[in-house]
Scaffold this motif. Structure first.
Motif, PDB file in Angstrom:
ATOM      1  N   ALA A   1      43.970 -12.702  42.647  1.00  0.00           N
ATOM      2  CA  ALA A   1      42.797 -13.583  42.622  1.00  0.00           C
ATOM      3  C   ALA A   1      41.533 -12.830  43.015  1.00  0.00           C
ATOM      4  CB  ALA A   1      43.013 -14.769  43.557  1.00  0.00           C
ATOM      5  N   GLU A   2      41.659 -11.822  43.891  1.00  0.00           N
ATOM      6  CA  GLU A   2      40.509 -11.077  44.374  1.00  0.00           C
ATOM      7  C   GLU A   2      40.615  -9.616  43.946  1.00  0.00           C
ATOM      8  OE1 GLU A   2      38.066 -12.548  45.897  1.00  0.00           O
ATOM      9  OE2 GLU A   2      39.056 -14.510  46.090  1.00  0.00           O
TER      10      GLU A   2
ATOM     11  N   LEU B   1      32.027  -3.403  39.156  1.00  0.00           N
ATOM     12  CA  LEU B   1      33.451  -3.516  38.823  1.00  0.00           C
ATOM     13  C   LEU B   1      33.956  -2.207  38.237  1.00  0.00           C
ATOM     14  CD1 LEU B   1      35.867  -5.573  38.579  1.00  0.00           C
ATOM     15  CD2 LEU B   1      35.092  -5.952  36.229  1.00  0.00           C
ATOM     16  N   LEU B   2      33.213  -1.648  37.291  1.00  0.00           N
ATOM     17  CA  LEU B   2      33.605  -0.383  36.674  1.00  0.00           C
ATOM     18  C   LEU B   2      33.432   0.785  37.641  1.00  0.00           C
ATOM     19  CD1 LEU B   2      34.468   1.259  34.198  1.00  0.00           C
ATOM     20  CD2 LEU B   2      32.064   1.353  33.511  1.00  0.00           C
ATOM     21  N   ASP B   3      32.340   0.797  38.386  1.00  0.00           N
ATOM     22  CA  ASP B   3      32.098   1.894  39.321  1.00  0.00           C
ATOM     23  C   ASP B   3      33.225   2.005  40.346  1.00  0.00           C
ATOM     24  OD1 ASP B   3      29.735   2.698  38.144  1.00  0.00           O
ATOM     25  OD2 ASP B   3      28.471   1.471  39.452  1.00  0.00           O
ATOM     26  N   ARG B   4      33.646   0.871  40.871  1.00  0.00           N
ATOM     27  CA  ARG B   4      34.710   0.904  41.882  1.00  0.00           C
ATOM     28  C   ARG B   4      36.031   1.359  41.258  1.00  0.00           C
ATOM     29  NH1 ARG B   4      31.550  -3.501  43.404  1.00  0.00           N
ATOM     30  NH2 ARG B   4      32.774  -4.991  42.178  1.00  0.00           N
TER      31      ARG B   4
ATOM     32  N   ALA C   1      41.662 -12.749  37.191  1.00  0.00           N
ATOM     33  CA  ALA C   1      40.863 -13.768  37.873  1.00  0.00           C
ATOM     34  C   ALA C   1      39.528 -13.227  38.384  1.00  0.00           C
ATOM     35  CB  ALA C   1      41.668 -14.363  39.028  1.00  0.00           C
ATOM     36  N   PHE C   2      39.509 -12.005  38.904  1.00  0.00           N
ATOM     37  CA  PHE C   2      38.285 -11.506  39.518  1.00  0.00           C
ATOM     38  C   PHE C   2      37.339 -10.857  38.501  1.00  0.00           C
ATOM     39  CE2 PHE C   2      41.469  -8.106  40.080  1.00  0.00           C
ATOM     40  CZ  PHE C   2      40.837  -7.038  39.468  1.00  0.00           C
TER      41      PHE C   2
END
Length: 573
Positions: free
Chosen positions: A317-318, A382-385, A356-357
């Protein structure tokens, strides 16, 4: 689970001598038909009736019963996913998510509040989502089979019946079905199921993908096969895509024996991938996580051509932290730290793979919406991480790591992604899944280090055909000459640029098509580990010149059947 007790019998009068479909997993099998029925016992449904829910707590009590049944079904899917790997684990996990879906629960509650019985409320809720999925089309429509399987299993739990499943044949048999849900296909025993034939589905349906992983000869989209009575003796030629009902026992025995000899040759192949004249064609594996990677590393593969990172997060979920992601990725990289390489695909979330995230809710057409790399457009972190985590995993394991993005449509998108990857010291590539990207492959290669062709989506988008529609299976066949032409354009761009171009879609697992792809100029093929030996062995039977001749013949075909037949004629000459 019901045990089959079918006796063997010839086809009844009037049955066509042969039924044709789309071949998925090559092979030859001979045996009696066992038919799969997903119908529940009508008496059990009648006994359940309205479930006995009444009074002021009727809705709450009925909803609680639904919650318990849905949770049990989800847990059963998850348990099967935990013992499966690759595509089987992926689709089982996704089905568990469907069973837990809050939208489905809300629709059931609405039906109950409108005085529907629990069973009627469940059915209406499922039909509501079936209509939405069907109208959406594309990969989402493929989930209709999974959704109906969820309904059958939930209803079975409610009425106290065993969850429906595939019968266990008393003797090795040919399994015939309208279609099979992931939970059915993933549990098939190759020792008992000689071949799999479905009336619906296409070459990239869940049934086809899992059958390929299990190595069971499979033909899909066979119109009329459900008309064969149980026990009918058939011969399935899953290389040609034909189910023969007028079977000469001696001829069938010879053909099955030849197929067995071929399987022995396949089993003895140890790599590396080479044509008969010693031209290298890398044979690699597709993996989903650390477990499937460790298993694939034991196969004669030269690396991983596709690590599907989104499959690590279908039930999350996260968003995991960078550190947590790095550990997950390292588990998949580590088995190949022996000098082989791994191609990591960034999140291919969206459409039929909701995360979900990351996934956007409420898209009218998710298959053409915000998915893959597009998720980073309004959420660059999101992509960087993820790239930070991949780089960290590569550093910790020492594994040669390439990174590619899915659903890239423009050269500018490719350039921005490549810059982000190279800043982290990794090799950058993109997937060719959109016809526009194939047509611009020469420009893409000016800004990236490699290309990987995803034939599943490339075929669907090129032919504008839902890959789940059985009556369009001829369009969603990767042997379509238009699709092969786009592959040829991409491969030629790679040759001119001196950069690698591979195929990581399901097409790479077809041994005959693998030779054609090599002839088109593809330098690496990535597939389910179970298909590696069959592909490698077939490549070793043909020179590169012969593969090029087969590719030319396939490109000249008017349709997939003609392309396949033309290539086979060249390669078997």
């Amino acid at each position: 689970m019901v045990t089959d007790t079918t006796t063997v019998s010839p086809a009844p009068p009037g049955t066509p001598a042969a039924l044709s479909g789309t071949p998925v997993v090559p092979g030859v099998a001979h045996g009696p038909v066992v038919r799969v029925s997903h119908e529940l016992d009508p008496a059990a449904l009648e006994r359940f009736g309205d479930g006995g829910f009444a009074g002021e707590t009727r809705v709450d009590d009925a909803l609680a019963a639904f919650d318990a049944a849905a949770a049990a079904v989800a847990e059963a899917y998850a348990a099967r996913a935990a013992t499966a790997s690759g595509s089987a684990a992926e689709v089982l996990t996704a089905s568990a998510g469907l069973a837990r879906d809050r939208g489905l629960r809300s629709a059931v509650r609405k039906g109950l509040r409108n005085d529907a019985t629990l069973l009627d409320a469940v059915h209406a809720a499922v039909e509501q989502f079936v209509s939405v999925f069907t109208a959406t089309g594309g990969l989402i429509a493929e989930r209709v089979t999974d959704l109906r399987d969820v309904e059958r299993r939930v209803v079975a739990r409610l009425v106290g019946e065993p969850e429906p499943g595939v019968p266990v044949p008393e003797r090795p048999s040919v399994l015939v079905a309208d279609d099979l849900a992931p939970a059915d296909t993933a549990g098939l025993d190759p020792e008992r199921v000689l071949a799999l034939v479905t009336e619906r589905g296409g070459p990239t349906s869940h049934t086809a993908i899992i059958a390929r992983q299990l190595g069971i000869p499979c033909v899909v989209g066979v119109t009329g096969v459900l008309g064969l009575p149980a026990g009918t003796e058939v011969l399935v030629d899953a290389t040609a895509g034909v189910v023969e009902t007028e079977v000469d026992a001696a001829d069938a025995e010879q053909r099955v024996a030849r197929a067995a000899d071929l399987r022995e040759a396949v089993a003895s192949w140890t790599g590396p991938g080479r044509t008969a004249d010693d031209v290298a064609v890398k044979v690699c594996a597709n993996v989903a996580d650390g477990a499937s990677s460790a298993s694939a590393a034991q196969a004669p593969v030269e690396g991983v051509g596709l690590f599907r990172t989104e499959l690590c997060f279908l039930d999350r979920a996260e968003e995991p932290s960078v550190e947590e992601q790095a550990e997950l990725y390292a588990a998949a990289l580590r088995p190949f730290a022996d000098g082989r390489y791994v191609v990591v695909r960034t999140l291919d979330a969206g459409s039929d793979k909701p995360v979900a995230f990351a996934t956007h809710e409420g898209e009218e057409n998710p298959a053409l919406g915000v998915r893959g790399l597009r998720l980073s457009f309004d959420n660059p972190g999101l992509l960087d991480r993820q790239l930070d985590a991949i780089a960290l995993a590569a550093e910790r394991t020492g594994t040669e790591t390439w990174v590619m993005a899915p659903m890239v449509a423009t050269v500018a998108e490719a350039a921005d992604f490549a810059d982000a990857v190279r800043r982290r010291g990794l090799k950058a590539g993109v997937m060719i899944e959109i016809p526009a990207a194939a047509l611009m492959a020469h420009r893409m290669l000016e800004v990236v280090d490699f290309l990987s062709i995803g034939t599943n989506d490339l075929t669907q988008y090129t032919m504008a055909a839902d890959r789940m529609a059985s009556d369009l299976a001829h369009l969603t066949d990767p042997w379509q000459p238009a699709v092969l032409q786009l592959v040829a354009i991409t491969a030629e761009a790679g040759r001119r640029a001196g950069k690698p171009v591979g195929v990581c879609g399901e097409a790479a697992a077809d041994p005959l098509l693998a030779c054609v792809l090599a002839g088109l100029g593809i330098g690496s093929l990535s597939m389910a580990a179970a298909a590696v030996r069959a592909v490698g062995a077939r490549l070793g039977t043909a020179t590169l010149d012969r593969c090029e001749d087969a590719a030319e013949a396939a490109l000249a075909g008017a349709d997939p059947a003609a392309a396949r037949a033309a290539a086979l004629a060249v390669l078997d000459d």
